[in-house]
Design a protein around this motif. Structure first.
Motif, PDB file in Angstrom:
ATOM      1  N   SER A   1      11.056  -2.320  -2.249  1.00  0.00           N
ATOM      2  CA  SER A   1      12.124  -2.462  -3.370  1.00  0.00           C
ATOM      3  C   SER A   1      13.590  -2.553  -2.748  1.00  0.00           C
ATOM      4  CB  SER A   1      12.235  -1.419  -4.299  1.00  0.00           C
ATOM      5  OG  SER A   1      13.165  -1.797  -5.528  1.00  0.00           O
ATOM      6  N   GLU A   2      13.609  -1.366  -1.601  1.00  0.00           N
ATOM      7  CA  GLU A   2      15.135  -1.232  -0.985  1.00  0.00           C
ATOM      8  C   GLU A   2      15.090  -2.274  -0.102  1.00  0.00           C
ATOM      9  OE1 GLU A   2      14.768   2.435   0.974  1.00  0.00           O
ATOM     10  OE2 GLU A   2      14.445   3.514  -1.141  1.00  0.00           O
ATOM     11  N   MET A   3      14.146  -3.139   0.475  1.00  0.00           N
ATOM     12  CA  MET A   3      14.293  -4.174   1.187  1.00  0.00           C
ATOM     13  C   MET A   3      14.503  -5.382   0.363  1.00  0.00           C
ATOM     14  SD  MET A   3      11.053  -3.759   4.114  1.00  0.00           S
ATOM     15  CE  MET A   3      10.497  -2.139   4.638  1.00  0.00           C
ATOM     16  N   GLY A   4      14.732  -5.456  -0.800  1.00  0.00           N
ATOM     17  CA  GLY A   4      15.116  -6.491  -1.476  1.00  0.00           C
ATOM     18  C   GLY A   4      13.758  -7.339  -2.397  1.00  0.00           C
ATOM     19  N   VAL A   5      12.883  -6.559  -2.568  1.00  0.00           N
ATOM     20  CA  VAL A   5      11.723  -7.093  -3.207  1.00  0.00           C
ATOM     21  C   VAL A   5      11.737  -6.801  -4.628  1.00  0.00           C
ATOM     22  CG1 VAL A   5       9.085  -7.339  -3.599  1.00  0.00           C
ATOM     23  CG2 VAL A   5      10.044  -7.026  -1.081  1.00  0.00           C
ATOM     24  N   SER A   6      11.386  -7.813  -5.469  1.00  0.00           N
ATOM     25  CA  SER A   6      11.345  -7.812  -6.925  1.00  0.00           C
ATOM     26  C   SER A   6      10.288  -6.724  -7.374  1.00  0.00           C
ATOM     27  CB  SER A   6      11.160  -9.192  -7.545  1.00  0.00           C
ATOM     28  OG  SER A   6      10.902  -8.686  -9.078  1.00  0.00           O
ATOM     29  N   SER A   7      10.612  -5.974  -8.255  1.00  0.00           N
ATOM     30  CA  SER A   7       9.751  -4.753  -8.885  1.00  0.00           C
ATOM     31  C   SER A   7       8.526  -5.518  -9.421  1.00  0.00           C
ATOM     32  CB  SER A   7      10.442  -4.002  -9.664  1.00  0.00           C
ATOM     33  OG  SER A   7      10.915  -4.503 -10.963  1.00  0.00           O
ATOM     34  N   GLU A   8       8.830  -6.642  -9.879  1.00  0.00           N
ATOM     35  CA  GLU A   8       7.686  -7.712 -10.695  1.00  0.00           C
ATOM     36  C   GLU A   8       6.636  -7.849  -9.536  1.00  0.00           C
ATOM     37  OE1 GLU A   8       9.471 -10.878 -12.477  1.00  0.00           O
ATOM     38  OE2 GLU A   8      10.572  -9.597 -14.266  1.00  0.00           O
ATOM     39  N   ILE A   9       6.943  -8.102  -8.297  1.00  0.00           N
ATOM     40  CA  ILE A   9       6.322  -8.680  -7.361  1.00  0.00           C
ATOM     41  C   ILE A   9       5.448  -7.501  -7.006  1.00  0.00           C
ATOM     42  CG2 ILE A   9       5.710  -9.631  -5.237  1.00  0.00           C
ATOM     43  CD1 ILE A   9       6.410 -11.511  -7.118  1.00  0.00           C
ATOM     44  N   SER A  10       6.238  -6.318  -6.226  1.00  0.00           N
ATOM     45  CA  SER A  10       5.663  -4.834  -5.754  1.00  0.00           C
ATOM     46  C   SER A  10       4.876  -4.064  -6.848  1.00  0.00           C
ATOM     47  CB  SER A  10       6.861  -4.048  -5.270  1.00  0.00           C
ATOM     48  OG  SER A  10       7.576  -3.904  -6.101  1.00  0.00           O
ATOM     49  N   SER A  11       5.237  -4.335  -8.044  1.00  0.00           N
ATOM     50  CA  SER A  11       4.274  -3.537  -8.945  1.00  0.00           C
ATOM     51  C   SER A  11       3.061  -4.077  -9.078  1.00  0.00           C
ATOM     52  CB  SER A  11       4.978  -3.460 -10.414  1.00  0.00           C
ATOM     53  OG  SER A  11       5.111  -4.527 -10.774  1.00  0.00           O
ATOM     54  N   PHE A  12       2.746  -5.284  -8.535  1.00  0.00           N
ATOM     55  CA  PHE A  12       1.258  -5.788  -8.400  1.00  0.00           C
ATOM     56  C   PHE A  12       0.609  -5.659  -7.068  1.00  0.00           C
ATOM     57  CE2 PHE A  12      -1.094  -9.847  -7.776  1.00  0.00           C
ATOM     58  CZ  PHE A  12      -2.206  -9.570  -8.376  1.00  0.00           C
ATOM     59  N   THR A  13       1.376  -6.310  -5.920  1.00  0.00           N
ATOM     60  CA  THR A  13       0.941  -6.174  -4.775  1.00  0.00           C
ATOM     61  C   THR A  13       0.531  -5.065  -4.216  1.00  0.00           C
ATOM     62  OG1 THR A  13       2.970  -6.455  -3.650  1.00  0.00           O
ATOM     63  CG2 THR A  13       2.247  -8.633  -4.452  1.00  0.00           C
ATOM     64  N   ILE A  14       1.424  -3.955  -4.392  1.00  0.00           N
ATOM     65  CA  ILE A  14       1.208  -2.770  -3.539  1.00  0.00           C
ATOM     66  C   ILE A  14      -0.103  -1.972  -4.216  1.00  0.00           C
ATOM     67  CG2 ILE A  14       2.198  -0.629  -2.991  1.00  0.00           C
ATOM     68  CD1 ILE A  14       3.321  -2.671  -1.485  1.00  0.00           C
ATOM     69  N   PRO A  15      -0.264  -1.830  -5.538  1.00  0.00           N
ATOM     70  CA  PRO A  15      -1.445  -1.128  -5.995  1.00  0.00           C
ATOM     71  C   PRO A  15      -2.720  -1.989  -5.666  1.00  0.00           C
ATOM     72  CG  PRO A  15       0.374  -1.267  -7.732  1.00  0.00           C
ATOM     73  CD  PRO A  15       0.890  -2.142  -6.633  1.00  0.00           C
ATOM     74  N   LEU A  16      -2.652  -3.489  -5.699  1.00  0.00           N
ATOM     75  CA  LEU A  16      -3.564  -4.090  -5.552  1.00  0.00           C
ATOM     76  C   LEU A  16      -4.247  -4.042  -3.967  1.00  0.00           C
ATOM     77  CD1 LEU A  16      -5.651  -6.308  -6.414  1.00  0.00           C
ATOM     78  CD2 LEU A  16      -4.153  -7.955  -5.730  1.00  0.00           C
ATOM     79  N   GLY A  17      -3.034  -3.888  -2.958  1.00  0.00           N
ATOM     80  CA  GLY A  17      -3.367  -3.765  -1.636  1.00  0.00           C
ATOM     81  C   GLY A  17      -4.077  -2.494  -1.378  1.00  0.00           C
ATOM     82  N   ALA A  18      -3.517  -1.378  -1.981  1.00  0.00           N
ATOM     83  CA  ALA A  18      -4.155  -0.101  -1.692  1.00  0.00           C
ATOM     84  C   ALA A  18      -5.529   0.003  -2.002  1.00  0.00           C
ATOM     85  CB  ALA A  18      -3.238   0.922  -2.660  1.00  0.00           C
ATOM     86  N   THR A  19      -5.992  -1.144  -3.077  1.00  0.00           N
ATOM     87  CA  THR A  19      -7.502  -1.254  -3.465  1.00  0.00           C
ATOM     88  C   THR A  19      -8.267  -1.982  -2.525  1.00  0.00           C
ATOM     89  OG1 THR A  19      -6.733  -0.716  -5.778  1.00  0.00           O
ATOM     90  CG2 THR A  19      -9.011  -1.579  -5.421  1.00  0.00           C
ATOM     91  N   ILE A  20      -7.589  -3.211  -2.234  1.00  0.00           N
ATOM     92  CA  ILE A  20      -8.606  -4.279  -1.461  1.00  0.00           C
ATOM     93  C   ILE A  20      -8.204  -4.454  -0.302  1.00  0.00           C
ATOM     94  CG2 ILE A  20      -9.273  -5.184  -3.759  1.00  0.00           C
ATOM     95  CD1 ILE A  20      -7.492  -7.757  -2.942  1.00  0.00           C
ATOM     96  N   ASN A  21      -6.923  -3.915   0.251  1.00  0.00           N
ATOM     97  CA  ASN A  21      -6.397  -4.505   1.656  1.00  0.00           C
ATOM     98  C   ASN A  21      -6.754  -3.262   2.510  1.00  0.00           C
ATOM     99  OD1 ASN A  21      -5.127  -6.183   3.573  1.00  0.00           O
ATOM    100  ND2 ASN A  21      -3.348  -4.939   3.212  1.00  0.00           N
ATOM    101  N   MET A  22      -7.793  -3.188   3.448  1.00  0.00           N
ATOM    102  CA  MET A  22      -8.168  -2.179   4.065  1.00  0.00           C
ATOM    103  C   MET A  22      -8.439  -2.598   5.489  1.00  0.00           C
ATOM    104  SD  MET A  22      -8.305   0.654   2.443  1.00  0.00           S
ATOM    105  CE  MET A  22      -7.626   0.771   0.900  1.00  0.00           C
ATOM    106  N   ASP A  23      -7.322  -3.282   6.151  1.00  0.00           N
ATOM    107  CA  ASP A  23      -7.341  -3.768   7.408  1.00  0.00           C
ATOM    108  C   ASP A  23      -7.927  -2.665   8.254  1.00  0.00           C
ATOM    109  OD1 ASP A  23      -6.468  -5.871   6.217  1.00  0.00           O
ATOM    110  OD2 ASP A  23      -4.729  -5.943   7.140  1.00  0.00           O
ATOM    111  N   GLY A  24      -7.110  -1.370   8.367  1.00  0.00           N
ATOM    112  CA  GLY A  24      -7.511  -0.464   9.359  1.00  0.00           C
ATOM    113  C   GLY A  24      -9.017  -0.093   9.198  1.00  0.00           C
ATOM    114  N   THR A  25      -9.624   0.140   8.021  1.00  0.00           N
ATOM    115  CA  THR A  25     -10.868   0.500   7.765  1.00  0.00           C
ATOM    116  C   THR A  25     -11.631  -0.785   8.197  1.00  0.00           C
ATOM    117  OG1 THR A  25     -10.412   1.382   5.663  1.00  0.00           O
ATOM    118  CG2 THR A  25     -12.672   1.201   6.105  1.00  0.00           C
ATOM    119  N   ALA A  26     -11.390  -2.020   8.330  1.00  0.00           N
ATOM    120  CA  ALA A  26     -12.253  -3.038   8.820  1.00  0.00           C
ATOM    121  C   ALA A  26     -12.308  -3.165  10.233  1.00  0.00           C
ATOM    122  CB  ALA A  26     -11.631  -4.454   8.361  1.00  0.00           C
TER     123      ALA A  26
END
Length: 430
Positions: free
Chosen positions: A288-313
């Motif tokens: 948000s401090e970088m200029g991202v709309s909270s409408e976007i980040s409130s969806f993408t960040i929690p979803l990423g914490a669930t399905i985006n596990m590049d380090g684990t992969a």
């Protein structure tokens, strides 16, 4: 004294178990010559029982844990239809970065050869049927002709496909099948709790596996383990500092150096906490401090914490090559593609429980017929690598969020470039 022991975290107990197992194994290797005490009593009975029992408990978890988590994960993203292209783009980018991550790991594993020198062939009897299957067989085997048979036999690719289909239907029917959805959610919760319970026995299991291994290998087992660590760390560095910046420049033309200057505090927080979930609030605040709309980040960040596990992969890809080389097994191109697909699908169910990435690693091993006993060799050092993995995971979430926000004209470029102040979303993450 008792209170101090209770204050030691599970991850540290696992590390202690690994170190003690290593020391005991070397002591038996070099100083105990009586075959009755060394081989019959300790290696073939005590250590074998403790290590094998723990591995079997891990294998017991895999099918129900992955099945329920896949269903719940697929059912939980039903809001994507409300968000439209945002959701589709987000998931697509997450899946692509995860596929790139595991591909990089497999390439590094083939180059560095972390498992070379560990002659584990004689310690297990493994079939190469799965490894040598053709691409046609791989595709056909993804679709179960009898899903219950696949569940019973632990055939993971059909289980994943079946679970995804059920989750999609639950997401489509929504309130009409609320009771069924609730059943799968509670079942998933039960499996997570069971995983946490079994993980409490991990220090003993790791101790037995390490003692048994190094009682026979001695110092010869150290170099492959060090090469495995190097392989994972290089893979994580490539993903974080080459793949992510390249994607950021390619899709947004934003300066990746400026991004890392702003984001480094979040990476350190993720590194110290070793959990993507705990980093969600601070990650949302930072983008948000970088200029991202909270409408976007409130969806993408929690979803990423669930399905985006590049380090684990990356860890799973390196571990596959480590195990295959240690047991003298060759994985065909079809097998490598199976690993990529399985690791990407496994990322959906890796969040929420400490070291659950190692549980889903069992699934990845099973998908190509690798012996899960090899996991015991890397169990003790996983907590250290997990800290680096988590930092990479949350960085990927933020990069994807910036890309999706930019493409949907929801990113304030002037804020990102520091030309004006951001409107923060006011999340308290203390």
């Amino acid at each position: 004294m008792t209170s101090k022991l209770k204050s030691i975290s599970l991850s540290n107990w696992i590390l202690i178990g690994m170190i003690l197992g290593f020391i005991v194994g070397l002591f038996l290797n070099f100083f105990v010559t009586d075959p009755f005490i060394k081989d019959i009593i300790l290696i073939d009975n005590v250590f074998y029982l403790g290590g094998t029992l723990f591995i079997r408990l891990m294998k017991m978890l895999v099918v129900p844990l992955v099945f329920f988590s896949i269903i719940v994960g697929a059912a939980s993203i039903s809001d994507i239809r409300k968000i439209g292209t945002i959701g589709g783009r987000t998931i697509l980018i997450y899946l692509i970065t995860t596929a790139l991550a595991v591909t990089i790991a497999l390439g590094l594993g083939a180059l560095i050869q972390p498992g070379a020198g560990l002659n584990m062939v004689a310690s297990t009897d493994v079939s190469n049927v799965t490894l040598n299957q053709t691409m046609t067989d791989t595709i056909l085997n993804m679709v179960p002709d009898n899903p219950f048979s696949s569940l019973a036999s632990g055939d993971m690719l059909p289980v994943i496909i079946f679970g995804l289909l059920i989750g999609i239907i639950l997401a489509k029917l929504k309130e009409e099948v609320a009771i069924v959805t609730k059943f799968f959610e509670e079942s998933n919760r039960i499996m997570m709790e069971l995983t946490s319970l079994i993980m409490k026995f991990a220090p003993i299991g790791v101790f037995c596996l390490m003692a048994k291994t190094f009682a026979g290998l001695g110092f010869d087992g150290l170099l492959p383990l060090a090469k495995y660590i190097i392989c994972v760390l290089i893979g994580l560095a490539v993903q974080a500092f080459i793949v992510y910046p390249s994607l950021l420049v390619l899709f947004t033309r934003l300066n990746p150096i400026r991004f890392f200057k702003k984001f480094v505090s979040v990476m350190f927080f993720a590194f110290s906490s070793s959990t993507s979930n705990a980093t969600i609030p601070i990650n949302m605040e930072k983008v948000s401090e970088m200029g991202v709309s909270s409408e976007i980040s409130s969806f993408t960040i929690p979803l990423g914490a669930t399905i985006n596990m590049d380090g684990t992969a990356i860890m799973q890809g390196c571990a596959v090559m480590f195990a295959a080389q240690a047991y003298g097994m060759d994985i065909t191109m079809a097998g490598l593609l199976t690993v990529i697909f399985t690791a990407v699908m496994a990322s959906i169910g890796t969040a929420g429980v400490p070291s659950v990435g190692l549980v889903t690693l069992t699934m990845v091993f099973n998908s190509v017929g690798l012996p899960v006993e090899a996991i015991g060799l890397i169990f003790g050092i996983d907590h250290i690598l997990d800290m680096f993995r988590t930092a990479v995971n949350v960085t990927g979430d933020a990069i994807c969020t910036l890309i999706v926000s930019f493409q949907n004209k929801a990113l304030d470029i002037d804020v990102f470039n520091g030309k004006k102040a951001a409107k923060t979303i006011g999340i308290d993450y203390q």
